[in-house]
Structure formats: structure tokens, C-alpha cells
Motif scaffolding. Structure first.
Motif, short mmCIF file in Angstrom:
data_model
loop_
_atom_site.label_atom_id
_atom_site.label_comp_id
_atom_site.label_asym_id
_atom_site.label_seq_id
_atom_site.Cartn_x
_atom_site.Cartn_y
_atom_site.Cartn_z
N TRP A 63 0.82 -1.23 0.00
CA TRP A 63 0.00 0.00 0.00
C TRP A 63 0.85 1.27 0.00
CZ3 TRP A 63 -0.22 -3.74 3.87
CH2 TRP A 63 0.48 -3.45 5.04
N VAL A 64 2.13 1.16 0.37
CA VAL A 64 2.99 2.35 0.38
C VAL A 64 3.70 2.56 -0.95
CG1 VAL A 64 3.40 2.14 2.86
CG2 VAL A 64 5.04 1.15 1.26
N GLU A 65 3.45 1.68 -1.92
CA GLU A 65 4.20 1.72 -3.17
C GLU A 65 4.11 3.07 -3.87
OE1 GLU A 65 5.62 -1.67 -6.09
OE2 GLU A 65 3.52 -1.77 -5.53
N ASN A 66 2.91 3.57 -4.05
CA ASN A 66 2.74 4.86 -4.74
C ASN A 66 3.45 5.98 -3.99
OD1 ASN A 66 1.27 3.75 -6.80
ND2 ASN A 66 -0.72 4.40 -6.03
N MET A 67 3.32 5.98 -2.68
CA MET A 67 3.93 7.02 -1.86
C MET A 67 5.45 7.00 -2.00
SD MET A 67 3.36 7.63 2.22
CE MET A 67 4.18 8.93 3.12
N ILE A 68 6.04 5.81 -1.99
CA ILE A 68 7.49 5.69 -2.11
C ILE A 68 7.95 6.15 -3.48
CG2 ILE A 68 9.41 4.05 -2.24
CD1 ILE A 68 7.99 2.40 -0.08
N TYR A 69 7.24 5.74 -4.53
CA TYR A 69 7.64 6.13 -5.88
C TYR A 69 7.49 7.64 -6.11
CZ TYR A 69 8.19 1.34 -7.65
OH TYR A 69 8.63 0.06 -7.88
N GLU A 70 6.50 8.24 -5.46
CA GLU A 70 6.36 9.70 -5.58
C GLU A 70 7.56 10.41 -4.97
OE1 GLU A 70 2.69 10.85 -3.83
OE2 GLU A 70 1.44 9.86 -5.34
N LEU A 71 8.08 9.87 -3.87
CA LEU A 71 9.23 10.47 -3.21
C LEU A 71 10.54 10.13 -3.91
CD1 LEU A 71 8.18 9.73 0.49
CD2 LEU A 71 8.29 11.98 -0.58
N ASN A 72 10.59 8.94 -4.50
CA ASN A 72 11.82 8.48 -5.16
C ASN A 72 11.46 7.57 -6.33
OD1 ASN A 72 14.32 7.54 -5.93
ND2 ASN A 72 14.93 6.79 -3.91
N PRO A 73 11.20 8.15 -7.50
CA PRO A 73 10.77 7.36 -8.66
C PRO A 73 11.77 6.31 -9.11
CG PRO A 73 10.44 9.72 -9.03
CD PRO A 73 11.28 9.59 -7.81
N ASP A 74 13.03 6.47 -8.76
CA ASP A 74 14.08 5.57 -9.24
C ASP A 74 14.47 4.50 -8.23
OD1 ASP A 74 14.29 7.06 -11.63
OD2 ASP A 74 15.57 8.54 -10.62
#
Length: 425
Positions: A280-291
Motif C-alpha cells: 500500500w505504500v508503493e505509490n507514496m514511495i515512488y512519488e518520493l523516489n521514482p528511481d
């Protein structure tokens, strides 16, 4: 003074207009929730807890409203660090009853069943995966909820930081995890982002592990209720101490004041190598660090058995059976999983694993792919907290926090867990 007179005039004018229209409820319209006149618009009140998708959910509801111009949806989200259950109870106590809200099932189903609509005959039920029906099906076979999705959790890890520390294989056992933490420390990398300020992180998800790894988790919980089982002396709960100690010893500073947002941000920014959370945190993590290059591994108590991930239904959509807008609410649920737009949001925008056999799990990120793989191979552990007494998870979290703060020792923690269970069951 001129402004006071102006507002007083407007207030009186508003009352006169409402009286003339005959409106008396909070929708500003008729008793069935529609507005007066030719517009005939119904407003649904949706109260949900998944903060991770709040923006995407609002965008999806906007598209639903475009396709169904006679229905509007008022969305309110309470979650993350906030207590959704308490907020929902407060709403009902005040007479503000949402049309659509969330329910975890099992024990929580029993607590709320008197308010819930029977959904057994809805069109989407024929596509529901068996695992998706279990939490919200009562002993009579009646289905009261539609699963939000399937989710899994464990230790999310930064593959690049693992490689930097010379860790070449994913840890699968407790010894593997300990050795990985030691290698990370040797390379000046903080192993864990420990969010011990959040009751649900430690008193629910983390504490679920020793329950789920019992030979028969349901029988163990039944034994706790009957007084034939205890936490004191149970091997799994004795082993749980080493897991807490490991995360605290090799984790971030001030874990007891580290909340959800801080925990995730630390990991996403590369300050820590592991994070106890789920997909569930996947989108949040990618928003902070897409790479970011990440994966997810099991939370193991010992070196026995196969590596498994806790996977289940995080929550369910339920409908207020007394809502005067029940048919419109049912239409929304069906649209969410049977329309092309709803399915696209579920998979591509929410990055959810569907709990339905007719929705392809496309668009999943790195974490979702791993959880789907574990699920497909039946390498799963159950989510047991929905079977615990109401409120026990928060009390358990407080005890874990006291232990971490060194205010109680571990034997006392287990003794007080036994007392808590018996008092709340």
C-alpha cells in the motif's frame, strides 16, 4: 457593523429559501437525498481510511460522477496515523451515518452487522475470489462487504543498499535477517526504519506474525478465548522478543516518535535499508523516489519452515442498510469493479491487487508483483487481527512501546497481553 448586518441578512435569507424548498436534511434536498427541482441529484457520503489512495480515489469518483450525473460522492478520508475505527464510531454516535464506509470483517463484522446491507446478490459477487469473501461472510453465508483489494506486507528493502553492503541473497530466515542487519551496520547503513509511534504498525501488523505462525492460528485464538492458551510460554511469542530487539538495535533513532509518514520518507530517501510496511505504500514511495529499486521479504521469527508473506484483505467496502440512497451506493460499488474505468483505477492508479477473477492485475509495481507471486504459490500467512477482541491491537501496541522504552520487561509484556485479552474478549 455593516458586515454583521450583511451576514445577518444573508442568514435570514438562507433560512427563508430552505423553508420555501422544504429541505430538512444535510443534502439540501428531499428526504431521499435528492435535490429539489429538476436536477434530482443524490449525494453519497463515503468515509474511508486508505490515505495512500485518497487523491486517486477522488479522481476516480469524479469520473463516476461524469458517467452518472445524477449522483455526487462526498469523500472523507481518515487513516494513516489517525484512528479510523474511533472516528467511524464517533460519526454514528453523533447521528452522522455514512452511506459507504470500511469494515475489516471477522470480529469487526459482528460489531457492525446490524448497520450493514446484505450484498450477497450483487453482480460482482460471481467474480469474487474465495479469499475475498471470507472476512465479510457470516455464519449463515450472508455476504456483507466487497473487498477493497488484496495486500501483503513484510520488510520492504532497498536493493541498491543491500548490494552496497554486500548482501547478495534475500534474507528468508531470522538468522539471514540478523546477518543482513549486521552487514548494513558495518557499511554505515541504518538497517530499519522503525515506526513504533504507530499502534497499527507494531500492535497489529508486526504482532500478527507470532499469531500467524502458530500451527493453527484460528485454534490458537479460540484457545485464548477459552482460556486454554496463553501468550506466556508460547514459543512463537517468546521468539517475538528477538524480532523487536533486532529492529530497535539496528534501526533509526527515536523509533517511539517515528510516525508513518516519517518512517516511509526515511526509507524512500535512502536513509534506511528496510521498512516494515506493505504494498500500500508503493505509490507514496515512488512519488518520493521514482528511481528506487526495491523488493519485499518475509518477517521471520526463526529459521524453521518456508518463507511466507502475510497476505489478505485489508478492508472492505460496506453499505449502510438504512441509507435512503442504498441503490445508488450499490451502483457505485458495482461500477468500481465492473466498469472499464473502475478497473483501470483499481489496477493502474491504485496499484491494487484485485480480489476478483475478471480483473487482470496489470500495472502492479515491484511490491505488488512479489505479493502476487507469493499469493499464486500459496506462500502466505493469514491476517489474524480481525479475530482479536475489539481494541486489543492498540493495547498490545502500548505494551510493546512500554517494552521498547524499557519501562517493562518482556515477561511482563506477555503477562499483560494475557490480561488484556481476557479483559476484552
Amino acid at each position: 457593523m455593516k458586515n454583521m448586518k450583511k451576514w445577518g441578512f444573508l442568514a435570514i435569507l438562507s433560512i427563508l429559501i430552505l423553508t420555501a424548498c422544504g429541505g430538512s436534511d444535510d443534502t439540501g434536498g428531499n428526504q431521499d437525498g435528492s435535490s429539489s427541482g429538476n436536477d434530482d441529484v443524490v449525494t453519497l457520503n463515503m468515509f474511508q481510511f486508505k490515505v495512500e489512495i485518497a487523491d486517486e480515489l477522488r479522481a476516480m469518483l469524479d469520473e463516476f460522477e461524469s458517467e452518472n450525473p445524477n449522483i455526487k460522492v462526498q469523500l472523507e478520508t481518515v487513516g494513516g496515523g489517525a484512528d479510523y475505527s474511533a472516528a467511524l464510531k464517533a460519526k454514528f454516535a453523533s447521528g452522522e451515518h455514512p452511506d459507504i464506509f470500511n469494515n475489516g470483517g471477522f470480529t469487526e463484522l459482528g460489531l457492525w452487522k446490524e448497520h450493514l446491507a446484505d450484498l450477497s446478490d450483487e453482480p460482482w459477487v460471481e467474480h469474487l475470489l474465495p479469499i475475498g469473501a471470507v472476512p465479510m461472510t457470516d455464519e449463515d453465508g450472508t455476504l456483507y462487504g466487497m473487498p477493497v483489494n488484496l495486500e501483503g506486507y513484510g520488510f520492504i528493502y532497498n536493493k541498491d543498499l543491500f548490494e552496497e553492503a554486500g548482501i547478495t541473497e534475500e534474507p528468508k530466515t531470522f538468522t539471514d535477517l540478523l546477518e543482513a542487519a549486521q552487514k548494513l551496520e558495518e557499511n554505515d547503513i541504518t538497517a530499519f526504519s522503525a515506526g513504533y509511534a504507530e499502534w497499527w504498525v507494531i500492535g497489529q501488523h508486526l504482532l500478527n506474525i507470532p499469531y500467524a505462525e502458530q500451527g493453527d492460528p484460528t485454534a490458537f485464538i479460540d484457545g485464548l478465548n477459552e482460556g486454554t492458551e496463553t501468550f506466556v510460554g508460547n514459543e512463537g511469542f517468546e521468539q517475538f522478543q528477538a524480532l523487536i530487539d533486532l529492529e530497535i538495535e539496528y534501526g533509526n533513532t527515536n523509533p517511539l516518535t517515528t510516525d508513518y509518514n516519517t518512517q516511509v520518507t526515511q526509507f524512500a530517501n535512502g536513509q534506511t535499508a528496510m521498512l516494515q510496511q506493505g504494498n500500500w505504500v508503493e505509490n507514496m514511495i515512488y512519488e518520493l523516489n521514482p528511481d528506487i529499486n526495491m523488493g519485499i521479504i518475509p518477517i521471520s521469527l526463526n529459521d524453521d519452515g518456508e518463507a511466507k508473506l502475510p497476505i489478505g484483505v485489508p478492508n472492505n467496502w460496506v453499505l449502510n442498510k438504512n441509507s435512503e440512497k442504498l441503490e445508488e451506493a450499490k451502483l457505485l460499488l458495482d461500477w468500481m469493479v465492473n466498469s472499464e474505468t473502475g478497473q483501470r483505477y483499481l489496477t493502474e492508479e491504485f496499484a491494487f491487487i484485485p480480489a476478483f477473477d475478471h480483473i487482470d492485475p496489470v500495472g502492479l509495481g515491484a511490491l505488488g508483483e512479489v505479493i502476487l507471486e507469493y499469493s499464486s504459490e500459496d506462500q502466505t500467512l493469514p491476517w489474524t487481527w480481525f479475530m482479536w477482541p475489539d481494541g486489543a491491537n492498540q493495547d498490545f501496541a502500548s505494551l510493546i512501546q512500554e517494552y521498547v522504552a524499557e519501562r517493562i520487561d518482556y515477561p511482563t509484556l506477555l503477562e499483560r497481553m494475557d490480561s488484556t485479552w481476557q479483559n476484552l474478549k
